[in-house]
Design a protein around this motif. Structure first.
Motif, mmCIF file in Angstrom:
data_model
loop_
_atom_site.group_PDB
_atom_site.id
_atom_site.type_symbol
_atom_site.label_atom_id
_atom_site.label_comp_id
_atom_site.label_asym_id
_atom_site.label_seq_id
_atom_site.Cartn_x
_atom_site.Cartn_y
_atom_site.Cartn_z
ATOM 1 N N PHE A 59 0.839 -1.199 0.000
ATOM 2 C CA PHE A 59 0.000 0.000 0.000
ATOM 3 C C PHE A 59 0.878 1.254 0.000
ATOM 4 C CE2 PHE A 59 -2.641 -3.314 1.874
ATOM 5 C CZ PHE A 59 -3.829 -3.163 1.177
ATOM 6 N N ARG A 60 0.834 2.000 -1.090
ATOM 7 C CA ARG A 60 1.639 3.214 -1.205
ATOM 8 C C ARG A 60 1.188 4.273 -0.203
ATOM 9 N NH1 ARG A 60 1.980 4.043 -7.832
ATOM 10 N NH2 ARG A 60 3.100 2.099 -8.292
ATOM 11 N N THR A 61 -0.098 4.303 0.071
ATOM 12 C CA THR A 61 -0.631 5.295 1.012
ATOM 13 C C THR A 61 0.015 5.168 2.380
ATOM 14 O OG1 THR A 61 -2.755 5.226 -0.135
ATOM 15 C CG2 THR A 61 -2.746 6.186 2.077
ATOM 16 N N TYR A 62 0.316 3.946 2.773
ATOM 17 C CA TYR A 62 0.837 3.661 4.107
ATOM 18 C C TYR A 62 2.144 4.405 4.381
ATOM 19 C CZ TYR A 62 2.117 0.863 8.217
ATOM 20 O OH TYR A 62 2.459 0.454 9.484
ATOM 21 N N ALA A 63 3.004 4.466 3.368
ATOM 22 C CA ALA A 63 4.314 5.107 3.544
ATOM 23 C C ALA A 63 4.189 6.602 3.827
ATOM 24 C CB ALA A 63 5.172 4.883 2.305
ATOM 25 N N GLY A 64 3.109 7.226 3.359
ATOM 26 C CA GLY A 64 2.946 8.670 3.547
ATOM 27 C C GLY A 64 2.203 9.043 4.815
ATOM 28 N N LEU A 65 1.829 8.053 5.619
ATOM 29 C CA LEU A 65 1.089 8.342 6.844
ATOM 30 C C LEU A 65 2.016 8.781 7.967
ATOM 31 C CD1 LEU A 65 -1.330 5.245 6.920
ATOM 32 C CD2 LEU A 65 -1.791 7.541 6.013
ATOM 33 N N THR A 66 1.456 9.505 8.913
ATOM 34 C CA THR A 66 2.218 9.868 10.104
ATOM 35 C C THR A 66 2.382 8.631 10.982
ATOM 36 O OG1 THR A 66 0.236 10.442 11.375
ATOM 37 C CG2 THR A 66 1.240 12.188 10.028
ATOM 38 N N LYS A 67 3.206 8.728 12.007
ATOM 39 C CA LYS A 67 3.441 7.594 12.893
ATOM 40 C C LYS A 67 2.162 7.131 13.564
ATOM 41 C CE LYS A 67 6.133 6.094 16.915
ATOM 42 N NZ LYS A 67 7.144 6.487 17.927
ATOM 43 N N ILE A 68 1.370 8.063 14.076
ATOM 44 C CA ILE A 68 0.144 7.688 14.782
ATOM 45 C C ILE A 68 -0.877 7.126 13.813
ATOM 46 C CG2 ILE A 68 -0.964 9.950 14.599
ATOM 47 C CD1 ILE A 68 -1.016 7.508 17.610
ATOM 48 N N GLN A 69 -0.893 7.611 12.555
ATOM 49 C CA GLN A 69 -1.805 7.063 11.554
ATOM 50 C C GLN A 69 -1.428 5.632 11.199
ATOM 51 O OE1 GLN A 69 -1.479 10.153 8.490
ATOM 52 N NE2 GLN A 69 -3.626 10.707 8.839
ATOM 53 N N ARG A 70 -0.135 5.349 11.121
ATOM 54 C CA ARG A 70 0.302 3.975 10.844
ATOM 55 C C ARG A 70 -0.077 3.042 11.996
ATOM 56 N NH1 ARG A 70 4.960 6.600 8.698
ATOM 57 N NH2 ARG A 70 6.134 6.173 10.611
ATOM 58 N N ILE A 71 0.051 3.558 13.218
ATOM 59 C CA ILE A 71 -0.346 2.747 14.381
ATOM 60 C C ILE A 71 -1.840 2.439 14.310
ATOM 61 C CG2 ILE A 71 -0.651 2.767 16.881
ATOM 62 C CD1 ILE A 71 1.948 4.359 17.083
ATOM 63 N N GLU A 72 -2.642 3.459 13.997
ATOM 64 C CA GLU A 72 -4.090 3.242 13.909
ATOM 65 C C GLU A 72 -4.434 2.322 12.741
ATOM 66 O OE1 GLU A 72 -8.346 5.654 13.929
ATOM 67 O OE2 GLU A 72 -6.454 6.780 13.974
ATOM 68 N N TRP A 73 -3.719 2.449 11.645
ATOM 69 C CA TRP A 73 -3.921 1.574 10.482
ATOM 70 C C TRP A 73 -3.718 0.111 10.896
ATOM 71 C CZ3 TRP A 73 -4.128 2.998 4.971
ATOM 72 C CH2 TRP A 73 -4.004 1.902 4.101
ATOM 73 N N ASN A 74 -2.623 -0.169 11.568
ATOM 74 C CA ASN A 74 -2.329 -1.534 12.005
ATOM 75 C C ASN A 74 -3.319 -2.003 13.076
ATOM 76 O OD1 ASN A 74 -0.080 -1.414 10.316
ATOM 77 N ND2 ASN A 74 1.256 -0.696 11.960
ATOM 78 N N ASN A 75 -3.700 -1.078 13.953
ATOM 79 C CA ASN A 75 -4.667 -1.402 15.000
ATOM 80 C C ASN A 75 -6.012 -1.788 14.391
ATOM 81 O OD1 ASN A 75 -7.052 -0.156 16.819
ATOM 82 N ND2 ASN A 75 -5.446 -0.957 18.151
ATOM 83 N N ARG A 76 -6.424 -1.074 13.362
ATOM 84 C CA ARG A 76 -7.684 -1.383 12.697
ATOM 85 C C ARG A 76 -7.600 -2.687 11.917
ATOM 86 N NH1 ARG A 76 -11.657 2.552 12.538
ATOM 87 N NH2 ARG A 76 -11.067 4.548 13.494
ATOM 88 N N GLY A 77 -6.431 -2.996 11.399
ATOM 89 C CA GLY A 77 -6.244 -4.301 10.765
ATOM 90 C C GLY A 77 -6.421 -5.414 11.779
ATOM 91 N N MET A 78 -5.877 -5.213 12.969
ATOM 92 C CA MET A 78 -6.003 -6.179 14.059
ATOM 93 C C MET A 78 -7.467 -6.351 14.467
ATOM 94 S SD MET A 78 -4.165 -5.897 17.821
ATOM 95 C CE MET A 78 -5.251 -4.565 18.411
ATOM 96 N N SER A 79 -8.184 -5.242 14.607
ATOM 97 C CA SER A 79 -9.576 -5.317 15.034
ATOM 98 C C SER A 79 -10.459 -5.939 13.960
ATOM 99 C CB SER A 79 -10.098 -3.916 15.394
ATOM 100 O OG SER A 79 -10.238 -3.106 14.244
ATOM 101 N N THR A 80 -10.102 -5.750 12.689
ATOM 102 C CA THR A 80 -10.870 -6.342 11.597
ATOM 103 C C THR A 80 -10.783 -7.858 11.620
ATOM 104 O OG1 THR A 80 -10.591 -4.391 10.165
ATOM 105 C CG2 THR A 80 -11.107 -6.490 9.084
ATOM 106 N N VAL A 81 -9.573 -8.380 11.811
ATOM 107 C CA VAL A 81 -9.387 -9.835 11.868
ATOM 108 C C VAL A 81 -10.148 -10.425 13.054
ATOM 109 C CG1 VAL A 81 -7.701 -11.686 12.218
ATOM 110 C CG2 VAL A 81 -7.178 -9.793 10.670
ATOM 111 N N HIS A 82 -10.053 -9.769 14.221
ATOM 112 C CA HIS A 82 -10.789 -10.247 15.398
ATOM 113 C C HIS A 82 -12.289 -10.219 15.139
ATOM 114 C CE1 HIS A 82 -13.229 -9.146 18.973
ATOM 115 N NE2 HIS A 82 -12.666 -10.238 19.461
#
Length: 275
Positions: free
Chosen positions: A59-82
């Motif tokens: 995902f190209r968008t991911y590289a342009g995110l801020t640190k906290i946005q990347r954390i939230e991105w990964n956190n939402r990936g985790m919550s989606t799988v659960h």
């Protein structure tokens, strides 16, 4: 040919040993309660890291995110799988399994459980612990007080049901509402990727509306109706479990109605821009 046969026999032997390990340890009392929760924490961390790895690569968008946005991105990936996992398990136990069926004559419905149902709840407890820890640690970046209240109530109710074996049916009914989580997360992903004006964003909003209406409004009505029909069995529970069955769904139901109002406003606003 002989080598192939020996390899097949070795594979079956390993498979049998793995089966014995799962049945005699992971799915046996009292270890199931603790191993399932620890497994939930471990799997949450694993999915979080996997989300980071996959997103960095694809995902190209991911590289342009801020640190906290990347954390939230990964956190939402985790919550989606659960959410996908626990929603599927909850739908199975509530509507397809005989475990909580009225035709199943093995004891009071509010005290029924199985190794599989307990293991599924334990994994969910592990997730709620992990997610709540992240929300509190980074507060309020990953969500405000409503998220803390929601996760706390859900985690306490699921943990109580897991460790006491009481009210698991109603716990699974509430957890079906997690079916709306992937759509909510997808809305955030699309917004973050700059696709807020896309058709995908609009379609996702419509799906959220109907999923929320069914899973977080109508299903809660069904839950209380089911409690009404089985009130004599609910009364046999410990006072803590009795209160949780009424307090937690009621509190979550009120929050769901408040969020549903925001969803309706957001959908109307999006539709107005499209017209």
């Amino acid at each position: 040919m002989a080598v192939s046969k020996r390899t097949s026999m070795k594979f079956k032997s390993v498979k049998n040993q793995a089966g014995v390990l799962v049945n005699s340890y992971l799915l046996s009392d009292p270890f199931i309660l603790y191993t399932s929760v620890l497994s939930g924490v471990f799997m949450s961390k694993m999915v979080y890291d996997l989300s980071h790895l996959v997103s960095t690569s694809y995902f190209r968008t991911y590289a342009g995110l801020t640190k906290i946005q990347r954390i939230e991105w990964n956190n939402r990936g985790m919550s989606t799988v659960h959410a996908i996992f626990i929603a599927m398990m909850s739908l199975y136990f509530v509507f397809w399994s005989d475990l909580y069926s009225d035709h199943y004559l093995a004891g009071t419905i509010t005290f029924r459980s199985s190794p599989l149902s307990s293991f599924a709840l334990g994994l969910s407890v592990g997730y709620f612990i992990s997610d709540l820890a992240m929300i509190c640690w980074l507060y309020p970046a990953l969500g405000g007080i409503e998220y803390v209240i929601h996760h706390s109530l859900a985690g306490i109710a699921v943990a109580y049901s897991l460790f006491t074996g009481e009210g698991q049916l109603y716990t699974f009914m509430v957890l079906i509402s997690e079916v709306t989580t992937p759509e909510i997360n997808m809305r955030w992903f699309l917004d973050t990727a700059g696709l807020k004006r896309s058709n995908a964003y609009l379609i996702n909003g419509v799906v959220i509306f109907f999923a929320w209406l069914v899973a977080r409004i109508l299903l809660f009505v069904y839950l209380f109706y089911h409690v009404y029909l089985h009130y004599d069995q609910v009364m046999q529970m410990h006072i803590v479990g009795y209160l949780l069955i009424f307090v937690v769904p009621s509190a979550l139901g009120i929050m769901n109605l408040m969020w549903f109002g925001k969803i309706i406003k957001g959908l109307i606003s999006t539709l107005a821009k499209k017209i």
